[in-house]
Design an enzyme around this catalytic site. Structure first.
Site, PDB file in Angstrom:
ATOM      1  N   ASP A 101       0.877  -1.159   0.000  1.00 56.40           N
ATOM      2  CA  ASP A 101       0.000   0.000   0.000  1.00 56.40           C
ATOM      3  C   ASP A 101       0.923   1.221   0.000  1.00 56.40           C
ATOM      4  OD1 ASP A 101      -1.761   1.751   2.526  1.00 56.40           O
ATOM      5  OD2 ASP A 101      -2.312   1.643   0.419  1.00 56.40           O
ATOM      6  N   ASP A 103       0.076   4.943   0.779  1.00 51.72           N
ATOM      7  CA  ASP A 103      -0.064   5.956   1.825  1.00 51.72           C
ATOM      8  C   ASP A 103       0.002   5.369   3.218  1.00 51.72           C
ATOM      9  OD1 ASP A 103      -2.066   7.072  -0.574  1.00 51.72           O
ATOM     10  OD2 ASP A 103      -0.727   8.528   0.356  1.00 51.72           O
ATOM     11  N   ASP A 329      -1.356  -0.803   6.007  1.00 50.34           N
ATOM     12  CA  ASP A 329      -1.730  -0.318   7.322  1.00 50.34           C
ATOM     13  C   ASP A 329      -3.234  -0.306   7.512  1.00 50.34           C
ATOM     14  OD1 ASP A 329      -2.605   3.022   7.177  1.00 50.34           O
ATOM     15  OD2 ASP A 329      -2.017   1.885   5.407  1.00 50.34           O
TER      16      ASP A 329
END
EC number: 3.1.3.48
Lengths: 365, 284
Positions: A101, A103, A329
């Site tokens: 991922d 960001d 996250d």
């Protein structure tokens, strides 16, 4: 009589051998010269985290044209190895695919603006916000000025090659994107719907040209972002990056370390699936110095279709034999990972990235 | 610098590594990783870690260890299939080693009966039948009304269950045969025992197309006297009463109490006499 003949042949063999070695050395020297001139490293950003592949021996696929090379001179090519070999391994040979991922996993961006980063890690929130805004401005500036974001905002794609089928392959070096009539209503009914892109064949071709140009720019400047920005932006950018690394305790550096470890292995790849639109995502990737870690073909934007469908595309591409590791996250990637039975590595703080690097170093992953 | 190899990996990260290495088939690395883990109890009770240990034990041929792991911890359902396969494969291999020849389908069946799956990796619900549960239900239902369907009815049943007429015919034939055998044994045993309240052997819901033995009902009311309350699932070695309530033909008289986990083996001395004769039959 017999002995003379064998002696003669031996001499000939030796001669050929020496000749071969000489020629191969010549080839290497030429190759290295060409290679180096292609990558003008004007911006030496060693202080902020620039992507440098760790030194590794050339992959076997590389020197098929100069077969004798491998025997004598592996050492000569160690210096400037980059992750994207001229002859990369086939997708079907890959054994590990790390799906990242973007960001808040690799880069810290959004949480600077919202203040969550500063709250969580006890940082100066004013500073965080200002850095965030500064970066945001740079990102969209780059996207608009060089990556046609104004044109392409409504026609977002999942992958850089998705509209390549409408391309006719013509030379773009003299093409004028500003005046080709892409934006104007006369340009041909340019409505980009979620279901697909609609417009005449002409318009589709212009769209494809833009994506091709973006790809070219990415590949040219991914290790030389300073060259893309030019002065004085370059200096500003360097300063911004430095300050960000200080604020985030070298978060990005840590991430780059893990990415580099993965890229150094011939049977592992890094893929990115992000919820940012493709063009801004590419802009982010370049500005955060990640261009060397991710080939542009490995970047997918999930804004249109969602993460699950992107993951599906990735698994289709690399096959069932590979093991997929999701690094992220957020809840979305975790859920999809669980659903597809992919191991999930959660990243909530820098230590998690450290642990990931550690696991890679120890050959546990 | 002496850095602990497992350097502060969180439990989740350890589980992730285990998963990755298992999926990749890198069992040597997995073994090395497991060995390097700190001796933290909590960590070693983690399901992914246990699963990894089981896989490594199997890979190394360390079957005792494998069985121990599989039996001592309760695993969540989504891991059951893989672990069941490990259990079965390990037993097959051991049996083949004893035999000296590869095992056929019947041999494997016998192994499965001898070493039923522990409840830690099996929910006790399904066994692998050839016919679907739905089909078996339909056939069973029909059987209770009429054990002798006509050819036309057989065809109808075949359509209803998605089987062929031959399969339906065979199913009925086998069912009748088994009921007859069970009934015969029942009667013989009741004559032997001379007890009044012998339960009629009803059809067990676990009966299937491939069942070779007669089976007795799982949930009938508990027997009247403690004398009859013997759990005899002697199948060669002692095995868990938790397995499905198949009983050997020779032991048809012994009423198996519904297999609850942890039910104690109770060999009543009073029944040892008639039992030995049944066991002799079994041996033949």
């Amino acid at each position: 009589f017999f002995r003379k003949k064998t002696l003669g042949t031996i001499y000939i063999y030796i001669y050929i051998y020496i000749y071969k070695v000489y020629i191969s050395n010549l080839y290497i020297w030429l190759y290295v010269c060409m290679y180096m001139t292609c990558h003008h490293m004007r911006a030496c950003v060693c202080v902020t985290a620039e992507y440098h592949a760790p030194t590794s021996p050339p992959t076997p696929g590389k020197e098929q044209e100069v077969a004798p090379v491998r025997r004598s001179s592996d050492g000569k090519l160690r210096g400037r190895k980059r992750a994207n070999d001229p002859v990369p391994p086939l997708d079907s040979d890959i054994e590990r695919v790390f799906i990242w991922d973007l960001d808040e996993t690799i880069i810290i961006f959004h949480s600077l603006l919202t203040g969550t980063f500063s709250t969580r890690f006890g940082k100066d929130s004013g500073k965080a916000v200002s850095l965030g805004l500064w970066m945001e401005e740079m990102i969209f500036n780059l996207a608009d000025s060089r990556l046609f974001f104004n044109d392409l905002e409504e026609c977002d794609q999942v992958h850089i090659d998705d509209v390549a089928s409408d391309d006719n392959g013509q030379d773009l070096s003299t093409y004028n994107f500003g005046t080709d009539g892409f934006q104007s209503p006369a340009g041909g009914g340019t409505l980009c719907l979620a279901s697909g892109v609609h417009g005449g064949v002409d318009w589709m071709r212009k769209l494809a040209f833009r994506y091709r140009r973006v790809k070219e720019i990415y590949n040219t400047y991914k290790n030389n972002v300073g060259g893309l920005l030019g002065s004085p932006k370059r200096e500003e950018w360097l300063q911004l990056r430095r300050e960000m690394e200080v604020l985030t305790d070298l978060w990005l550096t840590q991430a780059l370390k893990a990415l580099a470890l993965i890229n150094s292995r011939p049977n592992c790849v890094n893929v990115m699936v992000t919820t940012t639109q493709l063009i801004p995502a590419l802009s982010k990737v370049l500005l955060y110095g990640l261009g060397g870690a991710f080939p542009i073909e490995n970047i997918y934007s999930a804004t249109k279709t969602g993460k699950e469908s992107c993951f599906e595309r990735v698994t289709q591409r690399f096959g069932r034999r590979a093991v997929y590791v999701v690094v992220g996250d957020g809840v979305e990637e975790e859920t999809v990972a669980k659903k597809k039975n992919m191991p999930f590595w959660r990243v909530t703080c820098r230590a998690d990235l450290e642990a990931l690097s550690h696991a890679l170093e120890l050959d546990y992953l | 610098m002496s850095m602990l190899p497992s350097f502060g990996f969180t439990q989740e990260q350890v589980a992730c590594v285990c998963e990755v290495l298992q999926q990749g088939g890198n069992l040597e690395r997995l073994g090395r990783f497991l060995w390097s883990l700190p001796a933290c109890d909590h960590l070693h009770k983690n399901e992914s870690v246990l699963k990894a240990k089981a896989v490594v034990a199997f890979h190394r041929g360390n079957f005792r260890e494998l069985y121990k792991i599989l039996e001592s911890h309760q695993f969540s359902p989504h891991n059951h299939p893989k672990l069941q396969q490990l259990w079965l494969k390990a037993h097959y291999i051991e049996a083949e080693k004893l035999r000296g020849r590869p095992l056929g389908a019947v041999g494997k069946y016998r192994v499965r009966r001898k070493f039923p799956l522990p409840r830690t990796i099996w929910d006790g619900e399904e066994t692998s039948y050839c016919f679907k549960e739905k089909s078996r239900g339909v056939l069973r239902e029909w059987y209770t009304h009429n054990p002798y369907p006509s050819p036309r009815e057989k065809r109808e049943l075949a359509e209803a269950t998605g089987l062929t007429t031959t399969q339906v015919s065979n199913w009925f034939k086998n069912r009748r045969q088994r009921d007859r055998a069970a009934e015969a044994k029942e009667r013989e045993n009741s004559e032997n025992n001379n007890t009044g309240a012998n339960k009629q052997n009803q059809l067990s819901p676990l009966d299937g197309g491939k069942s070779l033995m007669s089976s007795s009902e799982d949930e009938f009311s508990p027997p009247q006297s403690p004398d009859q309350n013997s759990v005899l699932l002697l199948q060669g070695n002692m095995s868990h009463p938790g397995a499905s309530a198949y009983s050997m033909t020779g032991l048809g008289a012994e009423q198996s109490v519904h297999g609850m986990q942890g039910h104690p083996h109770q060999l009543q001395d009073s029944l040892l006499g008639p039992l030995t004769s049944s066991l002799v039959d079994l041996g033949s």
